[in-house]
Design a protein around this motif. Structure first.
Motif, PDB file in Angstrom:
ATOM      1  N   LEU A   1       0.822  -1.199   0.000  1.00 27.17           N
ATOM      2  CA  LEU A   1       0.000   0.000   0.000  1.00 27.17           C
ATOM      3  C   LEU A   1       0.861   1.255   0.000  1.00 27.17           C
ATOM      4  O   LEU A   1       0.547   2.236  -0.678  1.00 27.17           O
ATOM      5  CB  LEU A   1      -0.924  -0.019   1.219  1.00 27.17           C
ATOM      6  N   GLU A   2       1.955   1.209   0.737  1.00 28.82           N
ATOM      7  CA  GLU A   2       2.892   2.341   0.749  1.00 28.82           C
ATOM      8  C   GLU A   2       3.453   2.587  -0.652  1.00 28.82           C
ATOM      9  O   GLU A   2       3.498   3.725  -1.131  1.00 28.82           O
ATOM     10  CB  GLU A   2       4.030   2.038   1.729  1.00 28.82           C
ATOM     11  N   PHE A   3       3.854   1.510  -1.335  1.00 26.34           N
ATOM     12  CA  PHE A   3       4.427   1.665  -2.676  1.00 26.34           C
ATOM     13  C   PHE A   3       3.387   2.202  -3.656  1.00 26.34           C
ATOM     14  O   PHE A   3       3.656   3.129  -4.428  1.00 26.34           O
ATOM     15  CB  PHE A   3       4.974   0.333  -3.189  1.00 26.34           C
ATOM     16  N   VAL A   4       2.187   1.614  -3.655  1.00 28.03           N
ATOM     17  CA  VAL A   4       1.147   2.044  -4.585  1.00 28.03           C
ATOM     18  C   VAL A   4       0.767   3.505  -4.337  1.00 28.03           C
ATOM     19  O   VAL A   4       0.476   4.258  -5.269  1.00 28.03           O
ATOM     20  CB  VAL A   4      -0.087   1.121  -4.488  1.00 28.03           C
ATOM     21  N   SER A   5       0.818   3.935  -3.065  1.00 23.34           N
ATOM     22  CA  SER A   5       0.526   5.330  -2.745  1.00 23.34           C
ATOM     23  C   SER A   5       1.514   6.278  -3.414  1.00 23.34           C
ATOM     24  O   SER A   5       1.151   7.380  -3.840  1.00 23.34           O
ATOM     25  CB  SER A   5       0.555   5.539  -1.228  1.00 23.34           C
ATOM     26  N   HIS A   6       2.775   5.842  -3.516  1.00 22.13           N
ATOM     27  CA  HIS A   6       3.787   6.658  -4.202  1.00 22.13           C
ATOM     28  C   HIS A   6       3.720   6.480  -5.713  1.00 22.13           C
ATOM     29  O   HIS A   6       4.072   7.395  -6.468  1.00 22.13           O
ATOM     30  CB  HIS A   6       5.181   6.285  -3.689  1.00 22.13           C
TER      31      HIS A   6
ATOM     32  N   ARG B   1      -9.391 -11.287  -6.267  1.00 21.58           N
ATOM     33  CA  ARG B   1      -8.475 -10.929  -7.345  1.00 21.58           C
ATOM     34  C   ARG B   1      -7.718  -9.670  -6.982  1.00 21.58           C
ATOM     35  O   ARG B   1      -8.168  -8.859  -6.166  1.00 21.58           O
ATOM     36  CB  ARG B   1      -9.236 -10.752  -8.655  1.00 21.58           C
ATOM     37  N   PRO B   2      -6.563  -9.472  -7.611  1.00 23.45           N
ATOM     38  CA  PRO B   2      -5.762  -8.288  -7.286  1.00 23.45           C
ATOM     39  C   PRO B   2      -6.223  -7.056  -8.035  1.00 23.45           C
ATOM     40  O   PRO B   2      -6.918  -7.143  -9.041  1.00 23.45           O
ATOM     41  CB  PRO B   2      -4.358  -8.704  -7.752  1.00 23.45           C
ATOM     42  N   PHE B   3      -5.834  -5.910  -7.526  1.00 26.17           N
ATOM     43  CA  PHE B   3      -5.937  -4.664  -8.276  1.00 26.17           C
ATOM     44  C   PHE B   3      -4.813  -3.770  -7.802  1.00 26.17           C
ATOM     45  O   PHE B   3      -4.233  -3.960  -6.738  1.00 26.17           O
ATOM     46  CB  PHE B   3      -7.315  -4.021  -8.089  1.00 26.17           C
TER      47      PHE B   3
ATOM     48  N   TRP C   1      -1.061 -11.665 -13.255  1.00 25.46           N
ATOM     49  CA  TRP C   1      -2.376 -12.284 -13.076  1.00 25.46           C
ATOM     50  C   TRP C   1      -3.446 -11.501 -13.833  1.00 25.46           C
ATOM     51  O   TRP C   1      -4.309 -12.086 -14.487  1.00 25.46           O
ATOM     52  CB  TRP C   1      -2.716 -12.335 -11.589  1.00 25.46           C
ATOM     53  N   ILE C   2      -3.388 -10.189 -13.741  1.00 28.86           N
ATOM     54  CA  ILE C   2      -4.378  -9.345 -14.422  1.00 28.86           C
ATOM     55  C   ILE C   2      -4.314  -9.571 -15.930  1.00 28.86           C
ATOM     56  O   ILE C   2      -5.347  -9.701 -16.604  1.00 28.86           O
ATOM     57  CB  ILE C   2      -4.150  -7.865 -14.075  1.00 28.86           C
ATOM     58  N   ALA C   3      -3.092  -9.635 -16.477  1.00 28.57           N
ATOM     59  CA  ALA C   3      -2.932  -9.856 -17.917  1.00 28.57           C
ATOM     60  C   ALA C   3      -3.441 -11.238 -18.315  1.00 28.57           C
ATOM     61  O   ALA C   3      -4.121 -11.391 -19.341  1.00 28.57           O
ATOM     62  CB  ALA C   3      -1.467  -9.691 -18.310  1.00 28.57           C
ATOM     63  N   ALA C   4      -3.125 -12.258 -17.511  1.00 26.73           N
ATOM     64  CA  ALA C   4      -3.577 -13.612 -17.817  1.00 26.73           C
ATOM     65  C   ALA C   4      -5.094 -13.720 -17.715  1.00 26.73           C
ATOM     66  O   ALA C   4      -5.737 -14.407 -18.521  1.00 26.73           O
ATOM     67  CB  ALA C   4      -2.903 -14.610 -16.878  1.00 26.73           C
ATOM     68  N   ASN C   5      -5.679 -13.054 -16.737  1.00 24.21           N
ATOM     69  CA  ASN C   5      -7.130 -13.101 -16.565  1.00 24.21           C
ATOM     70  C   ASN C   5      -7.836 -12.422 -17.725  1.00 24.21           C
ATOM     71  O   ASN C   5      -8.891 -12.880 -18.183  1.00 24.21           O
ATOM     72  CB  ASN C   5      -7.518 -12.433 -15.247  1.00 24.21           C
ATOM     73  N   GLU C   6      -7.247 -11.340 -18.218  1.00 25.83           N
ATOM     74  CA  GLU C   6      -7.817 -10.663 -19.388  1.00 25.83           C
ATOM     75  C   GLU C   6      -7.829 -11.617 -20.588  1.00 25.83           C
ATOM     76  O   GLU C   6      -8.816 -11.672 -21.339  1.00 25.83           O
ATOM     77  CB  GLU C   6      -7.005  -9.413 -19.719  1.00 25.83           C
ATOM     78  N   GLU C   7      -6.754 -12.376 -20.756  1.00 22.09           N
ATOM     79  CA  GLU C   7      -6.701 -13.336 -21.863  1.00 22.09           C
ATOM     80  C   GLU C   7      -7.765 -14.415 -21.697  1.00 22.09           C
ATOM     81  O   GLU C   7      -8.422 -14.820 -22.659  1.00 22.09           O
ATOM     82  CB  GLU C   7      -5.318 -13.978 -21.938  1.00 22.09           C
TER      83      GLU C   7
ATOM     84  N   GLU D   1      10.866  -4.568  -9.811  1.00 19.10           N
ATOM     85  CA  GLU D   1      12.121  -4.742  -9.074  1.00 19.10           C
ATOM     86  C   GLU D   1      11.900  -4.875  -7.571  1.00 19.10           C
ATOM     87  O   GLU D   1      12.551  -5.685  -6.910  1.00 19.10           O
ATOM     88  CB  GLU D   1      13.042  -3.537  -9.334  1.00 19.10           C
ATOM     89  N   ARG D   2      10.967  -4.108  -7.030  1.00 19.85           N
ATOM     90  CA  ARG D   2      10.864  -3.987  -5.576  1.00 19.85           C
ATOM     91  C   ARG D   2       9.727  -4.786  -4.947  1.00 19.85           C
ATOM     92  O   ARG D   2       9.777  -5.070  -3.747  1.00 19.85           O
ATOM     93  CB  ARG D   2      10.706  -2.504  -5.203  1.00 19.85           C
ATOM     94  N   HIS D   3       8.722  -5.126  -5.741  1.00 20.01           N
ATOM     95  CA  HIS D   3       7.555  -5.782  -5.154  1.00 20.01           C
ATOM     96  C   HIS D   3       7.122  -6.959  -6.023  1.00 20.01           C
ATOM     97  O   HIS D   3       6.216  -6.824  -6.864  1.00 20.01           O
ATOM     98  CB  HIS D   3       6.407  -4.788  -4.973  1.00 20.01           C
ATOM     99  N   PRO D   4       7.754  -8.122  -5.830  1.00 26.43           N
ATOM    100  CA  PRO D   4       7.385  -9.299  -6.617  1.00 26.43           C
ATOM    101  C   PRO D   4       5.911  -9.650  -6.506  1.00 26.43           C
ATOM    102  O   PRO D   4       5.319 -10.136  -7.468  1.00 26.43           O
ATOM    103  CB  PRO D   4       8.270 -10.407  -6.026  1.00 26.43           C
ATOM    104  N   SER D   5       5.303  -9.408  -5.352  1.00 28.85           N
ATOM    105  CA  SER D   5       3.886  -9.740  -5.188  1.00 28.85           C
ATOM    106  C   SER D   5       3.024  -8.875  -6.100  1.00 28.85           C
ATOM    107  O   SER D   5       2.047  -9.355  -6.701  1.00 28.85           O
ATOM    108  CB  SER D   5       3.460  -9.563  -3.735  1.00 28.85           C
ATOM    109  N   LEU D   6       3.358  -7.585  -6.226  1.00 28.01           N
ATOM    110  CA  LEU D   6       2.611  -6.714  -7.123  1.00 28.01           C
ATOM    111  C   LEU D   6       2.910  -7.053  -8.583  1.00 28.01           C
ATOM    112  O   LEU D   6       2.022  -6.953  -9.448  1.00 28.01           O
ATOM    113  CB  LEU D   6       2.937  -5.251  -6.845  1.00 28.01           C
ATOM    114  N   ALA D   7       4.150  -7.455  -8.862  1.00 29.88           N
ATOM    115  CA  ALA D   7       4.500  -7.891 -10.214  1.00 29.88           C
ATOM    116  C   ALA D   7       3.688  -9.123 -10.599  1.00 29.88           C
ATOM    117  O   ALA D   7       3.208  -9.248 -11.728  1.00 29.88           O
ATOM    118  CB  ALA D   7       5.993  -8.192 -10.300  1.00 29.88           C
ATOM    119  N   TYR D   8       3.514 -10.030  -9.633  1.00 26.71           N
ATOM    120  CA  TYR D   8       2.672 -11.199  -9.877  1.00 26.71           C
ATOM    121  C   TYR D   8       1.233 -10.759 -10.153  1.00 26.71           C
ATOM    122  O   TYR D   8       0.557 -11.324 -11.025  1.00 26.71           O
ATOM    123  CB  TYR D   8       2.711 -12.138  -8.680  1.00 26.71           C
TER     124      TYR D   8
END
Length: 254
Positions: free
Chosen positions: A35-40, A251-253, A141-147, A130-137
């Motif tokens: 949440l801190e990263f997404v806020s920035h 699901r993530p956002f 996931w979002i791209a795969a779900n769109e497909e 680089e900094r947040h593998p969980s957000l990268a995942y």
């Protein structure tokens, strides 16, 4: 989140730590670090009028957007102006990812209703990976779900009858709205798509679409209003479509 961080991000009308989407069960929880990263990562907010174009095909957009409120749709145009609607975006959806991250947009996005968008700088995606593998995942996931969704749309256009296609589309949109808590207690829901939107999504002429939707109305599955339709029998639509429905996992956002 530290008080200093909270103070820095109250300049947005909807600070990330007060985002109304975070409390919905359909989305996974953020960790404090995420949440801190997404806020920035968030660069601002944008209000868009109904009918306005958010992204334009054959252009480079420096931004990605998360839909905070409202409905939008992605589409492509043939040279003669015929339109194919590819998918619909609802709150929590990431807009602009389908351009290939850093490439030229190959589709356009239009506001179906008034929108509020969270704005992110596309150039900062590398830092996210680089900094947040969980957000990268989550991005993956979002791209795969769109497909996966587009696969189901393609199946519908290619193999379902016109009546089944229409039932599938309305079921899909209704279930998405219901997951966001936007359906009424009796499960009726106003879906802000016109018959032209339905025709351009299903690959049917407007005349054929009108006849098909009248058949749904005669079965008391959906009724058409000004600028949209009301779902009258969600279970009946789902049964007619031959679709299994949306999965219920969080699901993530971003």
């Amino acid at each position: 989140m530290a008080n200093g961080t909270a103070e820095r991000h109250t300049r947005w009308r909807t600070p990330c730590f007060k985002c109304p989407l975070r409390k919905l069960e359909v989305f996974r929880d953020f960790s404090a670090e995420e949440l801190e990263f997404v806020s920035h990562f968030k660069a601002g907010e944008l209000s868009v009028a109904r009918g306005a174009t958010v992204l334009v095909a054959e252009t480079h957009s420096p931004h990605l957007f998360t839909l905070l409120s409202g409905w939008a749709f992605r589409y492509k145009l043939l040279p003669d102006g015929r339109r194919q609607i590819l998918n619909y975006a609802l709150p929590g959806d990431l807009i602009g990812l389908q351009s290939g991250l850093m490439g030229e947009m190959d589709h356009s996005v239009e506001a179906l209703t008034p929108l509020t968008l969270c704005v992110f700088e596309r150039s900062r995606l590398e830092r996210l990976f680089e900094r947040h593998p969980s957000l990268a995942y989550d991005i993956t996931w979002i791209a795969a779900n769109e497909e996966r969704i587009l696969d189901e749309h393609l199946l519908s256009i290619g193999r379902r009858s016109a009546l089944e296609r229409a039932a599938y589309l309305l079921s899909f949109l209704h279930q998405r709205a219901r997951a966001l808590g936007e359906a009424a207690e009796d499960d009726r829901r106003f879906i802000p798509v016109t018959q032209q939107h339905v025709a351009d999504t299903l690959g049917l002429s407007l005349v054929h679409t009108n006849k098909t939707l009248r058949r749904l109305a005669q079965r008391k599955l959906a009724s058409w209003k000004d600028r949209g339709c009301e779902i009258e029998d969600a279970e009946g639509l789902l049964a007619l479509s031959g679709w299994d429905g949306l999965t219920r996992q969080p699901r993530p956002f971003i």
